[in-house]
Write a protein that holds these residues in place. Structure first.
Motif, PDB file in Angstrom:
ATOM      1  N   UNK A 150      -5.538  -2.491  14.700  1.00 55.68           N
ATOM      2  CA  UNK A 150      -6.729  -2.535  13.669  1.00 55.68           C
ATOM      3  C   UNK A 150      -7.191  -1.384  13.271  1.00 55.68           C
ATOM      4  N   UNK A 151      -7.200  -0.391  13.859  1.00 52.12           N
ATOM      5  CA  UNK A 151      -7.956   0.943  13.634  1.00 52.12           C
ATOM      6  C   UNK A 151      -6.994   1.419  12.169  1.00 52.12           C
ATOM      7  N   UNK A 152      -5.685   1.183  12.297  1.00 50.75           N
ATOM      8  CA  UNK A 152      -4.804   1.711  11.120  1.00 50.75           C
ATOM      9  C   UNK A 152      -4.743   0.882  10.005  1.00 50.75           C
ATOM     10  N   UNK A 153      -4.499  -0.499  10.157  1.00 52.25           N
ATOM     11  CA  UNK A 153      -4.205  -1.364   8.968  1.00 52.25           C
ATOM     12  C   UNK A 153      -5.479  -2.314   8.876  1.00 52.25           C
ATOM     13  N   UNK A 154      -6.574  -2.199   9.460  1.00 49.15           N
ATOM     14  CA  UNK A 154      -7.603  -3.398   9.386  1.00 49.15           C
ATOM     15  C   UNK A 154      -8.350  -2.977   8.154  1.00 49.15           C
ATOM     16  N   UNK A 155      -9.360  -3.563   7.872  1.00 53.53           N
ATOM     17  CA  UNK A 155     -10.208  -3.411   6.664  1.00 53.53           C
ATOM     18  C   UNK A 155     -11.116  -2.164   6.655  1.00 53.53           C
ATOM     19  N   UNK A 156     -11.463  -1.629   7.413  1.00 54.30           N
ATOM     20  CA  UNK A 156     -11.890  -0.279   7.851  1.00 54.30           C
ATOM     21  C   UNK A 156     -11.188   0.686   8.281  1.00 54.30           C
ATOM     22  N   UNK A 157      -9.867   0.373   8.431  1.00 47.97           N
ATOM     23  CA  UNK A 157      -8.868   1.227   9.213  1.00 47.97           C
ATOM     24  C   UNK A 157      -8.483   2.524   8.367  1.00 47.97           C
ATOM     25  N   UNK A 158      -7.668   3.252   8.989  1.00 45.86           N
ATOM     26  CA  UNK A 158      -7.490   4.682   7.997  1.00 45.86           C
ATOM     27  C   UNK A 158      -6.596   4.467   7.007  1.00 45.86           C
ATOM     28  N   UNK A 159      -5.945   3.299   6.841  1.00 48.64           N
ATOM     29  CA  UNK A 159      -4.816   3.242   5.558  1.00 48.64           C
ATOM     30  C   UNK A 159      -5.753   2.869   4.447  1.00 48.64           C
ATOM     31  N   UNK A 166      -8.381   7.488  -2.708  1.00 50.27           N
ATOM     32  CA  UNK A 166      -7.450   7.494  -3.847  1.00 50.27           C
ATOM     33  C   UNK A 166      -7.754   6.790  -4.785  1.00 50.27           C
ATOM     34  N   UNK A 167      -8.885   5.821  -4.968  1.00 46.45           N
ATOM     35  CA  UNK A 167      -8.969   4.990  -6.159  1.00 46.45           C
ATOM     36  C   UNK A 167      -8.035   3.865  -5.963  1.00 46.45           C
ATOM     37  N   UNK A 168      -7.444   3.454  -5.379  1.00 48.28           N
ATOM     38  CA  UNK A 168      -6.526   2.150  -5.139  1.00 48.28           C
ATOM     39  C   UNK A 168      -7.165   1.168  -4.353  1.00 48.28           C
ATOM     40  N   UNK A 169      -7.070   0.112  -4.634  1.00 49.13           N
ATOM     41  CA  UNK A 169      -7.884  -1.316  -4.278  1.00 49.13           C
ATOM     42  C   UNK A 169      -7.054  -1.464  -2.637  1.00 49.13           C
ATOM     43  N   UNK A 170      -7.864  -1.461  -1.652  1.00 47.76           N
ATOM     44  CA  UNK A 170      -7.537  -1.672  -0.402  1.00 47.76           C
ATOM     45  C   UNK A 170      -6.875  -3.151  -0.064  1.00 47.76           C
TER      46      UNK A 170
END
Length: 325
Positions: A150-159, A166-170
């Motif tokens: 969750x902390x890596x791939x979640x909506x507020x995660x690192x990724x 970087x200006x890319x849509x999450x």
């Protein structure tokens, strides 16, 4: 000549004499230290695994915890009929089989591949370091594993934070039902691939190194040695773990899925274990949940027996082997 034939015949007849059976008392006297060592585990297994099986009688009752099993009225097979008539049960079954099939194809071979790659590393300290790092997540609880993802791939995660900078849509992974099947498989690989790798490394350690040396002298390259020596040597272990995996196929990870069921929805994360939990513990329909659990256990038993029989066809021992007469 006759004397030699007579002595040969006598030796042959002596060799084929049946082996004397050891009595039960003699075996107990001989093996009592081993029996004493395993007795605590056997007692725990009986108390917490086999004794509770008697409670499955509520599948044929209209059970209420307030009146108990003896006073609950019998209803025959009506609970099983309700299970088979409920479309939610079939949806949970479909999700369970889909996750199982996906993990058998994409998760089960990974420990074998990791063991083969790690076994080819010649430097001991590098091999030990990689083995420890890969094996460490096996000791993490599913709560911690889901939190890390969750902390890596979640909506507020690192990724997603990096993508926003970087200006890319999450993109959302943890709450997307379309990617949930791949998500649970990746989580399982990250957590338990190291455990399976340890088992296959133990099987690889039993291979005689002179077989590799002889094959190399005959001109066999690395891939040929793996195909002709390594894989046949660990084939019994692969088949045994595959049988056990099939027997546990309808249990695809209760904790892992129930922790993420609310995020992706019932349609994607509802499996047989969570279905039984919500019907019985949460909904209070204990008899219905017991009937569904018995059906799941029966199917698992059939899968184990069928896979074990298939292993016998291919000449492997499997989980158990019938004694030859």
């Amino acid at each position: 000549m006759s004397r030699r034939a007579t002595s040969t015949g006598t030796a042959t007849s002596t060799n084929i004499l049946p082996r004397r059976k050891i009595s039960l008392r003699a075996r107990l006297r001989r093996d009592w230290p081993l029996l004493a060592m395993v007795s605590p585990a056997v007692i725990l297994l009986i108390v917490f695994a086999y004794v509770p099986m008697a409670g499955n009688v509520i599948a044929w009752q209209s059970y209420s915890p307030y009146i108990g099993i003896p006073d609950s009225p019998p209803v025959g097979w009506s609970n099983f009929q309700r299970v088979f008539a409920n479309p939610q049960f079939w949806d949970a079954t479909f999700n369970t089989l889909t996750i199982t099939a996906f993990q058998l194809v994409f998760f089960f071979p990974i420990p074998v591949i990791l063991a083969l790659l790690l076994n080819s590393v010649l430097t001991p300290w590098i091999r030990t370091s990689i083995q420890s790092i890969v094996y460490l997540p096996h000791f993490f609880s599913w709560v911690l594993v889901v939190t890390i993802f969750q902390q890596t791939l979640g909506g507020a995660g690192l990724l997603n934070r990096v993508l926003r900078d970087a200006g890319i849509a999450p993109f959302e992974v943890m709450t997307n039902p379309d990617t949930f099947l791949m998500l649970v498989t990746v989580q399982g690989v990250w957590k338990d691939a190291g455990w399976g790798m340890i088992i296959f490394l133990a099987a690889l350690s039993t291979i005689d190194p002179t077989q590799y040396e002889a094959a190399a002298m005959d001109g066999a390259n690395r891939w040929r040695r793996i195909w002709s020596i390594t894989l046949p040597a660990i084939r019994p272990t692969i088949i045994l773990l595959l049988i056990l995996r099939l027997g546990d196929s309808l249990t695809v990870g209760f904790e892992q899925l129930i922790l993420q069921r609310g995020a992706v929805g019932q349609g994607a994360a509802e499996v047989l274990d969570t279905y039984v939990y919500y019907q019985g513990v949460i909904g209070g329909d204990w008899s219905y949940a017991a009937a569904a659990g018995l059906i799941k256990g029966l199917v698992s038993l059939v899968l184990v027996l069928g896979a074990n029989k298939l292993a016998h066809v291919f000449g492997e021992a499997g989980v158990y082997q019938r004694e030859k007469r």
